[in-house]
Write a protein that holds these residues in place. Structure first.
Motif, mmCIF file in Angstrom:
data_model
loop_
_atom_site.group_PDB
_atom_site.id
_atom_site.type_symbol
_atom_site.label_atom_id
_atom_site.label_comp_id
_atom_site.label_asym_id
_atom_site.label_seq_id
_atom_site.Cartn_x
_atom_site.Cartn_y
_atom_site.Cartn_z
ATOM 1 N N SER A 1 -4.029 4.155 10.391
ATOM 2 C CA SER A 1 -3.061 3.228 9.788
ATOM 3 C C SER A 1 -3.750 2.334 8.765
ATOM 4 C CB SER A 1 -2.389 2.372 10.874
ATOM 5 O OG SER A 1 -3.346 1.613 11.583
ATOM 6 N N ARG A 2 -4.794 2.880 8.133
ATOM 7 C CA ARG A 2 -5.591 2.064 7.211
ATOM 8 C C ARG A 2 -4.826 1.622 5.978
ATOM 9 N NH1 ARG A 2 -10.409 6.161 6.445
ATOM 10 N NH2 ARG A 2 -8.644 7.557 6.747
ATOM 11 N N ASP A 3 -3.723 2.305 5.651
ATOM 12 C CA ASP A 3 -2.967 1.924 4.453
ATOM 13 C C ASP A 3 -1.964 0.814 4.727
ATOM 14 O OD1 ASP A 3 -1.413 3.494 6.073
ATOM 15 O OD2 ASP A 3 -0.540 4.695 4.463
ATOM 16 N N LEU A 4 -1.925 0.321 5.961
ATOM 17 C CA LEU A 4 -0.994 -0.742 6.318
ATOM 18 C C LEU A 4 -1.751 -2.046 6.549
ATOM 19 C CD1 LEU A 4 1.280 1.207 8.822
ATOM 20 C CD2 LEU A 4 1.686 0.764 6.386
ATOM 21 N N VAL A 5 -1.225 -3.131 5.999
ATOM 22 C CA VAL A 5 -1.835 -4.455 6.155
ATOM 23 C C VAL A 5 -0.782 -5.409 6.683
ATOM 24 C CG1 VAL A 5 -2.941 -6.402 4.986
ATOM 25 C CG2 VAL A 5 -3.483 -4.055 4.288
ATOM 26 N N ILE A 6 -1.164 -6.166 7.706
ATOM 27 C CA ILE A 6 -0.239 -7.144 8.294
ATOM 28 C C ILE A 6 -0.680 -8.538 7.871
ATOM 29 C CG2 ILE A 6 0.716 -8.085 10.421
ATOM 30 C CD1 ILE A 6 -0.902 -4.690 10.532
ATOM 31 N N ASP A 7 0.193 -9.255 7.185
ATOM 32 C CA ASP A 7 -0.051 -10.647 6.817
ATOM 33 C C ASP A 7 0.435 -11.511 7.983
ATOM 34 O OD1 ASP A 7 0.104 -13.271 5.869
ATOM 35 O OD2 ASP A 7 0.573 -12.660 3.819
ATOM 36 N N LEU A 8 -0.503 -11.976 8.791
ATOM 37 C CA LEU A 8 -0.132 -12.750 9.977
ATOM 38 C C LEU A 8 0.428 -14.121 9.610
ATOM 39 C CD1 LEU A 8 -3.213 -11.879 12.224
ATOM 40 C CD2 LEU A 8 -0.835 -11.182 12.618
ATOM 41 N N SER A 9 0.006 -14.674 8.495
ATOM 42 C CA SER A 9 0.498 -15.991 8.074
ATOM 43 C C SER A 9 1.963 -15.904 7.650
ATOM 44 C CB SER A 9 -0.351 -16.531 6.933
ATOM 45 O OG SER A 9 -1.694 -16.680 7.307
ATOM 46 N N ALA A 10 2.304 -14.887 6.870
ATOM 47 C CA ALA A 10 3.684 -14.709 6.394
ATOM 48 C C ALA A 10 4.513 -13.870 7.346
ATOM 49 C CB ALA A 10 3.679 -14.065 5.007
ATOM 50 N N ARG A 11 3.850 -13.236 8.332
ATOM 51 C CA ARG A 11 4.504 -12.344 9.303
ATOM 52 C C ARG A 11 5.215 -11.200 8.592
ATOM 53 N NH1 ARG A 11 4.131 -14.352 14.197
ATOM 54 N NH2 ARG A 11 5.788 -13.044 15.054
ATOM 55 N N ALA B 1 2.647 -6.795 -4.212
ATOM 56 C CA ALA B 1 2.769 -8.249 -4.338
ATOM 57 C C ALA B 1 2.882 -8.947 -2.991
ATOM 58 C CB ALA B 1 3.987 -8.584 -5.213
ATOM 59 N N VAL B 2 3.463 -8.271 -1.997
ATOM 60 C CA VAL B 2 3.662 -8.889 -0.690
ATOM 61 C C VAL B 2 2.326 -9.247 -0.032
ATOM 62 C CG1 VAL B 2 3.692 -6.735 0.638
ATOM 63 C CG2 VAL B 2 4.982 -8.718 1.471
ATOM 64 N N LEU B 3 1.227 -8.613 -0.494
ATOM 65 C CA LEU B 3 -0.090 -8.862 0.095
ATOM 66 C C LEU B 3 -1.023 -9.648 -0.823
ATOM 67 C CD1 LEU B 3 -0.717 -5.328 1.649
ATOM 68 C CD2 LEU B 3 0.156 -7.378 2.817
ATOM 69 N N ASP B 4 -0.505 -10.148 -1.924
ATOM 70 C CA ASP B 4 -1.361 -10.835 -2.901
ATOM 71 C C ASP B 4 -2.007 -12.114 -2.362
ATOM 72 O OD1 ASP B 4 -1.126 -8.981 -4.895
ATOM 73 O OD2 ASP B 4 0.445 -10.044 -6.008
ATOM 74 N N THR C 1 -7.420 -8.061 -3.650
ATOM 75 C CA THR C 1 -8.176 -7.859 -4.881
ATOM 76 C C THR C 1 -7.179 -7.613 -6.000
ATOM 77 O OG1 THR C 1 -9.995 -6.862 -3.645
ATOM 78 C CG2 THR C 1 -9.953 -6.481 -6.011
ATOM 79 N N SER C 2 -7.390 -8.200 -7.118
ATOM 80 C CA SER C 2 -6.426 -8.112 -8.219
ATOM 81 C C SER C 2 -6.020 -6.664 -8.498
ATOM 82 C CB SER C 2 -7.035 -8.726 -9.485
ATOM 83 O OG SER C 2 -6.126 -8.643 -10.568
#
Length: 269
Positions: free
Chosen positions: A253-263, A228-231, A222-223
């Protein structure tokens, strides 16, 4: 009473302390598909596709040879749930109908990531037909170009009747994808809090996803709401994990997001 462990990353949460978050997790898991602009439900999925044994296939397949349709095995009737044999068969049919050699799964290996196999809804003109053909919708995610591919397979004829390709569509996270997300988090510096909390709860080092029970939610950017790493989340396949120590507490661990596409791993503010 056990104290909640507060850290820069991750918090062990026990008993009533997880009640609110746990409820949100359960709601997210039971909702099919996406559920909003930034988060959507996800949950455990069926494990990835089985591989054909290579013992009988050592000789190279000659050009022009069409693979014989897989054996039908146990079959359901009407609107019965798909049998294990039917799920294996339709997946093999879906994969054999189109070359997926250039696609990638969540581990970056050859072939698309299997997301789900579900009994398809009958056509409108077949609703009252007791002999209507059984069909299955098989969904794959291609991590090479972030594409969701859904194929509808007719179980009676063994043929693919429909193929749909979508971008920016994020179905619930499968079990294999959750496992890969944990591996990426354990290996990343941002996973230090998760590992420390696990050690506090168990006295052991966290080295493998097998040490945790996992739930998840798809994350959509969401804007202005994330670094930026999760944009690209939403276009990319991103996940928030809700891990639980086996026979132990939840770890926040709700404040952590894993971008599986970018790893890559990012932390929400």
């Amino acid at each position: 009473m056990r104290k909640i462990v507060h850290r820069h990353l991750g918090k062990v949460v026990a008993g009533a302390a997880i009640a609110v978050a746990g409820t949100a997790v359960m709601v997210g898991i039971t909702l099919p598909g996406t559920a909003g602009a930034d988060d959507s439900g996800g949950g455990q999925g069926v494990k990835g596709s089985s591989q054909q044994a290579g013992q009988q296939g050592q000789a190279a397949v000659q050009p022009g040879v069409v693979e014989e349709a897989p054996a039908e095995g146990d079959k359901g009737k009407g609107r019965d749930p798909l049998t294990d044999d039917e799920m294996k068969r339709v997946e093999r049919i879906a994969l054999s109908q189109q070359s997926f050699g250039a696609s990638e799964n969540v581990e970056g290996k050859r072939g698309p990531q299997r997301i789900s196999v579900d009994l398809a809804e009958p056509d409108a003109n077949e609703l009252d037909d007791p002999d209507a053909p059984r069909r299955a919708d098989v969904s794959f995610y291609d991590y090479k170009n972030d594409t969701l591919v859904t194929k509808t397979v007719n179980l009676d004829t063994g043929k693919v009747e429909k193929t749909g390709t979508q971008h920016d569509v994020q179905p619930p996270i499968s079990r294999d994808e959750m496992i890969e997300a944990v591996k990426l988090l354990i290996a990343d510096p941002l996973g230090a809090g998760l590992k420390a909390d696990f050690k506090d709860a168990t006295g052991k080092e966290l080295t493998s996803p097998d040490q945790l029970m996992l739930n998840s939610m798809v994350y959509r950017a969401t804007s202005g709401a994330q670094p930026a790493v999760l944009d690209a989340c939403g276009e990319h396949r991103c996940v928030r994990l809700f891990p639980k120590v086996k026979n132990g507490p939840w770890i926040d661990s709700r404040d952590l997001v894993i971008d599986l596409s970018a790893r890559k791993v990012g932390k929400l503010g």
